[in-house]
Write a protein that holds these residues in place. Structure first.
Motif, short mmCIF file in Angstrom:
data_model
loop_
_atom_site.label_atom_id
_atom_site.label_comp_id
_atom_site.label_asym_id
_atom_site.label_seq_id
_atom_site.Cartn_x
_atom_site.Cartn_y
_atom_site.Cartn_z
N HIS A 215 39.48 7.98 38.07
CA HIS A 215 40.57 8.74 36.85
C HIS A 215 40.24 8.82 35.49
O HIS A 215 40.43 9.55 34.66
CB HIS A 215 41.82 8.02 36.95
N ASP A 255 46.41 10.94 47.74
CA ASP A 255 47.24 10.81 46.44
C ASP A 255 46.61 11.04 45.42
O ASP A 255 46.87 11.63 44.35
CB ASP A 255 47.93 9.25 46.63
N ASN A 259 47.02 13.36 42.09
CA ASN A 259 47.17 12.97 40.62
C ASN A 259 46.06 13.43 39.61
O ASN A 259 46.19 13.54 38.66
CB ASN A 259 47.30 11.37 40.59
#
Ligand code: LLP
Length: 420
Positions: A215, A255, A259
């Motif tokens: 991320h 998932d 995101n």
């Protein structure tokens, strides 16, 4: 209970191992493409993600014909030396399907890999900084050490805090600082925590850490979870439940993509999973020797050809393929090297007569690639079985091969001539 060993061994049922031993001689490594295909397809099926990329960890088995076969399945390659990269290119892989993941190499070596056009995976802050300062346009992958203890033994556990591999997860702020200051493009993040990892839990724990790391980078094309799936070594042996892991990891990965805002590829680098059970090693019983405590079978091979039992205490299942129905007796199978090289103790084999052929299972991964010329013995031949036919894919070495790189100086010839 599922028995993956026996299921995969079934793919060898039609292979006449004694006939291969007579045709090509022993010792000989035999590889079966049907097993590689079966394992590859199992892995593909286990993951339900939009983009999956499998890079075969070719350090396990580098015969060019095996590489060419793996390429037909649609795999890319994981390479750990420039020579592995060169072998991959020779086998026809395109540079963009190769990821170069060396450990502790210099900037020069990385620049050579960049010149060959392959993807590069960086495993130290120092190298990352040097690449950043070199102002390369080439995007890089960053190898993270998640500090997870996983793996079959200490030699093959590589994701823990004392390991030399990867960039510590705690140094992530430093990585981000270098990336920001130099403009280096990071298009992949990677980890590999060990080999022969049984449980699904450490994979998932490490995966969660890597997904968190991911991320932090905005331009990722892929996330590479390395490998380390435990394969079974005998009937009933436990192994990583690939199907369960695939299901659990796929949910997390989908998932993540949601995101993250776009689909990135999920990568794995299987070595053992693809080729371990795809190989058999055939040797001949030279001598059956009974001592007060033991019946030894001495074979025409040793730790020079298959070092895993001695180096890692690995178990390789042994069968007497020329007397499978003989009365079962207990043997300790040893090599011919001048030190203790025991392949297996207290093994039940159909009665062994001198001249019988013994077959070792799980001889596809890290067997021939870890072979040496110790005791000045030559390395074995290799045979590939494809669609029912056997093909010689490496000749047995000769003494000429063993000395081919030695250079004589002539310095001692005269003195020796005088004393003879
Ligand atoms: N990716 C990286 C970065 C690796 O270092 C390795 C193996 C693999 C993938 C493939 O792991 P595998 O699927 O084969 O577990 N010689 C030892 C194993 C050493 C593994 C080294 N790295 C043995 O015979 O058990």
């Amino acid at each position: 209970m599922r028995d993956d060993f026996t299921a995969v061994e079934g793919l060898w049922a039609d292979v006449d191992l004694p006939a291969i031993a007579s045709e090509f001689g022993t010792p000989v490594y035999v590889y079966n493409t049907a097993v590689i295909k079966h394992q590859y397809e199992r892995l593909v099926k286990a993951f339900d993600v939009p983009k999956l990329a499998l890079h075969y960890a070719c350090k396990a088995l580098t015969n060019l014909e095996v590489l060419r076969y793996v390429r037909t399945l649609g795999a890319g390659l994981d390479c750990v030396s420039l020579n592995e990269v060169r072998l991959g290119l020779m086998a026809g892989f395109s540079a963009s399907d190769i990821l170069y993941t060396p450990s502790g190499v210099s900037l020069n070596e990385m620049e050579e890999a960049i010149a060959l056009g392959v993807g590069i995976n960086v495993d130290s802050i120092s190298l990352l900084e040097q690449l950043g300062q070199a102002q390369t346009e080439v995007p890089v992958c960053v190898r993270i050490n998640p500090h997870i203890m996983a793996g079959g033994n200490s030699k093959i556990s590589v994701g823990h805090i004392d390991s030399k591999f990867g960039i510590s997860i705690y140094q992530l702020p430093h990585v981000l600082r270098i990336v920001e200051a130099t403009g280096l493009k990071v298009h992949g993040v990677h980890m590999h925590t060990g080999s022969d990892i049984l449980d699904v839990a450490p994979f998932l724990a490490a995966a969660d850490i890597l997904l968190d790391v991911a991320h932090k980078f905005k331009d990722l094309d892929y996330i590479d979870f390395g490998s380390g799936f435990k394969v079974p070594y005998k009937a009933g042996d436990i192994s990583t439940n690939i199907e369960e892991m695939g299901e659990l990891l796929s949910v997390r990965f989908r998932d993540f993509c949601k995101n993250y805002g776009r689909e990135v590829a999920l990568c794995f680098e299987p070595g053992k999973f693809l080729v371990s059970q795809a190989g058999k090693f055939l040797v001949e019983a030279n001598v059956v020797k009974t001592t007060p405590s033991t019946v030894f079978v001495g074979v025409n091979s040793g730790l020079n050809h298959l070092i895993r039992p001695m180096f890692y205490e690995s178990y390789h299942h042994i069968e007497n393929v020329t007397n499978p129905d003989g009365k079962a007796r207990i043997y300790t199978v040893v090599g011919y090297i001048c030190e203790t090289d025991t392949f297996g103790t207290n093994r039940q084999l159909g009665e062994v007569r001198e001249g019988d052929i013994l077959s070792f299972s799980n001889a596809g991964a890290y067997c021939m690639t870890m072979a040496s010329n110790y005791n000045s013995r030559v390395r074995p031949a290799e045979v590939l079985i494809h669609e029912g036919k056997s093909h010689l894919v490496r000749k047995r070495e000769t003494i000429e091969d063993v000395i081919s790189t030695q250079v004589g100086t002539g310095l001692f010839e005269q003195v020796n001539a005088e004393i003879s």
